[in-house]
Write an enzyme that holds these catalytic residues in place. Structure first.
Site, mmCIF file in Angstrom:
data_model
loop_
_atom_site.group_PDB
_atom_site.id
_atom_site.type_symbol
_atom_site.label_atom_id
_atom_site.label_comp_id
_atom_site.label_asym_id
_atom_site.label_seq_id
_atom_site.Cartn_x
_atom_site.Cartn_y
_atom_site.Cartn_z
ATOM 1 N N HIS A 186 59.049 36.350 2.049
ATOM 2 C CA HIS A 186 58.044 37.384 1.811
ATOM 3 C C HIS A 186 57.499 37.261 0.398
ATOM 4 O O HIS A 186 56.958 38.205 -0.160
ATOM 5 C CB HIS A 186 58.629 38.783 1.994
ATOM 6 C CG HIS A 186 59.442 38.933 3.223
ATOM 7 N ND1 HIS A 186 60.812 38.813 3.221
ATOM 8 C CD2 HIS A 186 59.076 39.171 4.501
ATOM 9 C CE1 HIS A 186 61.257 38.988 4.470
ATOM 10 N NE2 HIS A 186 60.229 39.194 5.259
ATOM 11 N N HIS A 224 35.739 7.399 5.035
ATOM 12 C CA HIS A 224 35.164 6.091 4.740
ATOM 13 C C HIS A 224 35.774 5.453 3.493
ATOM 14 O O HIS A 224 36.063 4.247 3.479
ATOM 15 C CB HIS A 224 33.643 6.182 4.608
ATOM 16 C CG HIS A 224 33.001 4.825 4.487
ATOM 17 N ND1 HIS A 224 32.957 3.933 5.526
ATOM 18 C CD2 HIS A 224 32.442 4.184 3.418
ATOM 19 C CE1 HIS A 224 32.376 2.807 5.118
ATOM 20 N NE2 HIS A 224 32.056 2.941 3.842
ATOM 21 N N ARG A 268 38.797 6.003 2.137
ATOM 22 C CA ARG A 268 40.161 5.591 2.423
ATOM 23 C C ARG A 268 40.179 4.369 3.346
ATOM 24 O O ARG A 268 40.953 3.435 3.149
ATOM 25 C CB ARG A 268 40.910 6.782 3.082
ATOM 26 C CG ARG A 268 42.364 6.536 3.436
ATOM 27 C CD ARG A 268 43.230 6.104 2.274
ATOM 28 N NE ARG A 268 43.224 7.014 1.140
ATOM 29 C CZ ARG A 268 44.115 7.985 0.936
ATOM 30 N NH1 ARG A 268 45.068 8.196 1.806
ATOM 31 N NH2 ARG A 268 44.052 8.734 -0.137
ATOM 32 N N GLY A 270 28.411 3.917 4.522
ATOM 33 C CA GLY A 270 28.636 2.538 4.952
ATOM 34 C C GLY A 270 27.633 1.586 4.303
ATOM 35 O O GLY A 270 27.981 0.458 3.922
#
Lengths: 576, 576
Positions: free
Chosen positions: B217, B401, B403, B558
């Site tokens: 909690h 992309h 990675r 890309g």
């Protein structure tokens, strides 16, 4: 964010290694992914699921009896390679061919189709199927362009169950197509997720907004809307899906209310109650729904609703048992001898409260009404202070004191007003209030305040108007009840630390002949001072040492709320 | 934060109502909580678990065959009332008495003990047991002051299994005590959780820090440390628990690696691999561990490790089947006919790469080495650009992309260097690099770049040093392979949009007699311009419409990475 790793570049390999260790009874690793630990039954069609990782239980979590034979495991949010897909498929081939299936993403489609070409060249009958359930990703006219999201689960499950039941490859492929045709999903996101090793989220949703149709890798959705209530969200999810009822659909559906990672079970259940109601209102019958995390996106906040319209075959396949690391259906737990169902007994019954039975005189009734008014004032004060009390409590406790006092005083007020309306005197009003507080608020403060009010009420009784001495004696009775139940003493940093100085001051002033409400007001000043002075104390009861150290320097929230309640009650009752 | 509700004040009731709907086959509501849908077997001891809500599957998620008979459901992070606890216990009593059990919190202890008093007054043999597994909450000398956290699960499970097996109330109570004595937990937190209706978290952990021993909690822990690596965390968790081996413990343990809500399955599996290794290094044998979310704290980030040292009895009870909404053990899934286990085949095999078989002349070897150097430069450039590419991709895609390019170019570099060292010429180096890229990086870019490099390598061959025309022809072959596989055309906003202008410019310059590397550098300028110009385009292939709209104004990642790779390769190969 994703925090646990040694080297983010090895995240998927290291994750997979731990997964295989934890579920060694179910799965073993092969190059490119995982397969069932048991060798495939000769002549059984293999089902290989896959895609990038970061979506657990999808996809390696559903490898096992009654579900898939293998899963190809790509890097986080990245399609596995064709070589990986072919490798896993080879490992599960038992001579009857293999269905490879993923959600419809360009990388998966390319790699898995290349794998299929390669497998066929090797003489393995392989097919590929891409799931297209996400209604937000393309209009119905371009349904083949849609992404696959949580509907992967219904398609994979039914196709896998068909293979387990002995269907041939044509049959398994047909079932995948059928269940995909009958499956629709709409997802929403409230906040982004963070890739391993990154410090910024992959995407964000502005605070207080909801991305409608946002994909499981953060692909943009169709709109960004104000955060809805749960009822509004249920309506959006259900109504959007019901606007796309598949051809040939009947009235039986199954549903998946899927959490994406940070939208937790309690929220999903709450939303499910509203979704289920709306589906039934639309005339649908819900069969074996799933509510939980089945296709996640790391720690993304959000959820999705999937519907699959069932026919007899799909219902049978959906209902078939399965035993996988993350998904189990059908059980061997010893059935109870007398396992007859019981009737629901209703979860929200109101606890009985004391009705005032005797008929009281007008003064007693007026006094009861005044006490009810005082409890009303107390509830109003606690509503104002909820957040302040919660923050005080969070420093050394679990932060529930504000919410608990609001719940408790609201219950007490409601019970008090009902008792007043039924003709209760002051004692009965207090008793009803205390019992309701304890029963409905729970928590430490609930049981203690409840016992205190009941003790006070018992002493005050339903005589027309209690004298000042009777009030003081009643407060001492209440104090006594608190110490017996809570095992605390003054100085232990509890509500007693403002209550006792209050009672002592009131007692002295009343004995000196001060008017009760003037004395009360002065005593409330003492209670306020004493409550603040608890900052110097260290709690002694029911608290572990680190908490005790942490709370030094902060006043006790129970002492603060006690003082505030005493002040509010005094002001409400003051008839000078 | 907790976002889904209509009225935060009704959060628990509404949650419970949806839960009961979703699991109507398992549970029904009674005042104060839930009980099994089947009526209790006469003479079976009842086990009632409970506490505040916000911890699902704890506690209502584990009501069912082989586990508890009922759960008392308090408000979020708040003890239920004594009346609630007594009500649930009455509903499960089958004449043999009831064990009520919760974690050790003051509110639960008070309310459940009051309930026990009340039940006994009614003639029901009732007992109460508080779990004290949290080693961080008090020193070993004050073990009875410790809180109950995820160790609730082992105690509740074994006591419940004992009741299911026909133990009498004394026996069930003894098992609860025994398993509690044998159970130790240490938890850590990385960030707080937010109560329904609140806008600020209940508590926070500073960024980059870890709260050691922080309670479920948000109760403060024993220290605040720098965020560790997964290995360091595994060591802390294991070593702290092993410093408190219970009296009489043997070498067999079970373990729970529990996620608190926002620390997800992939991270837990990764950590589990390290924890399991460290436990085994300490000579322990791990029996049926659990890795997942069993005792959560809303959306809190963090985890805990629980160990229970087993004896024969506890192991039998821990292993017994159970069938509840959230926890199922033992299955009726059709067993495979030939269900013999297969040997693990190793998940991390290295894919085969092409060895250069022919012995080449020195010039060809030197050229192969230069190509390997160019792939090395490309990998270095992609490592620099990882984050930039990831962010570009996140705008309209799934953010992988950067990675993916890092993975791919690193795999290509490694394979190229190995091929070079084995005496490969330029064509074989490129082929090895392309195959490794596709196999190890996966994703769309992996399969496309892989195919492109393989086609280029095939054209270039292993002749000593390819001429400029051969390089251009090889690039055209690569381009052709990309379009066939990816189904894209120039203008579709893909890597082709920088590759094609590059090849065209290179072709023209080479034909005009420009030195290859000067021509390459000029063509790389064209590729850069063309890559940036993709910002004006709308993607046409493999993208759904909302993504297409969203990506307008952003260059294609890309196309950007293609241009950057071409530039890096040209600089590395330039021998002017």
């Amino acid at each position: 964010m994703t925090r646990l790793y040694d080297d983010p570049a090895r995240f998927t390999e290291d994750m997979l290694s731990g997964f295989l260790d934890a579920y060694a009874d179910y799965v073993v690793g092969v190059p490119g992914g995982v397969v069932r630990a048991a060798v495939p039954r000769a002549g059984k069609v293999g089902v290989v699921v896959g895609g990038g990782s970061g979506h657990y239980p999808a996809f390696c979590g559903v490898v096992g009896q009654g579900f898939s034979d293998g899963a190809v495991v790509g890097n986080v949010f990245t399609s596995p390679s064709a070589a990986d897909a072919a490798s896993v498929a080879r490992a599960v081939d038992a001579g009857a061919g293999v269905l490879l299936t993923t959600g419809n993403y360009a990388g998966d489609v390319m790699n898995f189709n290349l794998a299929v070409d390669q497998l066929r060249a090797e003489g393995i009958d392989a097919r590929y199927f891409a799931v297209t359930d996400d209604v937000a990703s393309a209009p119905a006219a371009e349904i083949t362009k849609r992404r696959g999201i949580a509907g992967d689960f219904t398609v994979f499950k039914t196709a896998s169950a068909a293979a387990e039941a002995g269907y041939d490859l044509d049959g398994v492929e047909r079932v995948a197509g059928l269940s995909n045709d009958r499956t629709r999903t709409l997802g929403v996101a409230f906040d982004g997720c963070t890739l391993p090793g990154e410090h910024e989220p992959l995407f964000t949703v502005p605070a207080g907004k909801m991305g409608l149709g946002l994909g499981i890798h953060g692909e943009p959705g169709v709109s960004e809307d104000a955060m809805p209530t749960a009822s509004e969200l249920a309506a959006t999810l259900v109504d959007t899906l019901l606007a796309e009822i598949p051809v040939g659909a009947g009235s039986r559906v199954t549903a998946i209310l899927n959490g994406l990672g940070r939208t937790k079970y309690e929220e999903l259940f709450l939303l499910w109650g509203l979704v289920a109601q709306r589906l039934r209102d639309a005339g649908l019958e819900i069969v074996q729904p799933e509510v939980g995390e089945l296709v996640t996106s790391l720690d993304m906040a959000g959820c999705s609703l999937t519907l699959m319209w069932l026919d007899e075959e799909l219902e049978r396949l959906w209902s078939a048992p399965a035993d996988t690391p993350a998904y189990r259906k059908g059980s061997s737990a010893t059935p109870t001898a007398a396992a007859q169902p019981r009737r629901g007994e209703g979860a929200t019954d109101t606890p009985a409260h004391h009705s005032a039975v005797a008929t009281l005189d007008a003064a007693a009734l007026a006094c009861g009404a005044r006490v009810a008014g005082a409890l009303d004032a107390m509830a109003a004060r606690m509503a104002e202070m909820e957040s302040e009390l919660g923050h005080l409590d969070a420093i050394a406790g679990d932060g529930d004191h504000g919410r608990g006092m609001v719940r408790g005083t609201a219950s007490a007020r409601e019970a008090a007003i009902t008792a007043r309306d039924e003709g209760a005197g002051p004692g009965s009003v207090l008793t009803a209030a205390g019992e309701s507080w304890a029963a409905k608020a729970g928590g430490t403060s609930g049981v203690l305040w409840g016992a205190g009010l009941v003790a006070l009420g018992r002493r005050i009784g339903d005589d027309s108007a209690p004298g000042a001495e009777s009030v003081v004696a009643g407060l001492r009775d209440g104090y006594q009840a608190l110490t017996e139940l809570g095992k605390a003493q003054p100085g232990d940093k509890t509500m007693l630390d403002s209550l006792l100085p209050f009672i002592d001051a009131l007692d002295v002033a009343v004995k000196e002949g001060t008017h009760l409400w003037q004395a009360w007001d002065q005593a409330a000043d003492r209670a306020d001072e004493a409550a603040l002075a608890t900052a110097a104390l260290r709690p002694k009861v029911g608290r572990a040492r680190p908490l005790a150290e942490r709370s030094v320097g902060t006043p006790d929230p129970g002492a603060i709320s006690m003082a505030a309640c005493l002040r509010a009650v005094g002001r409400a009752l003051d008839d000078r």
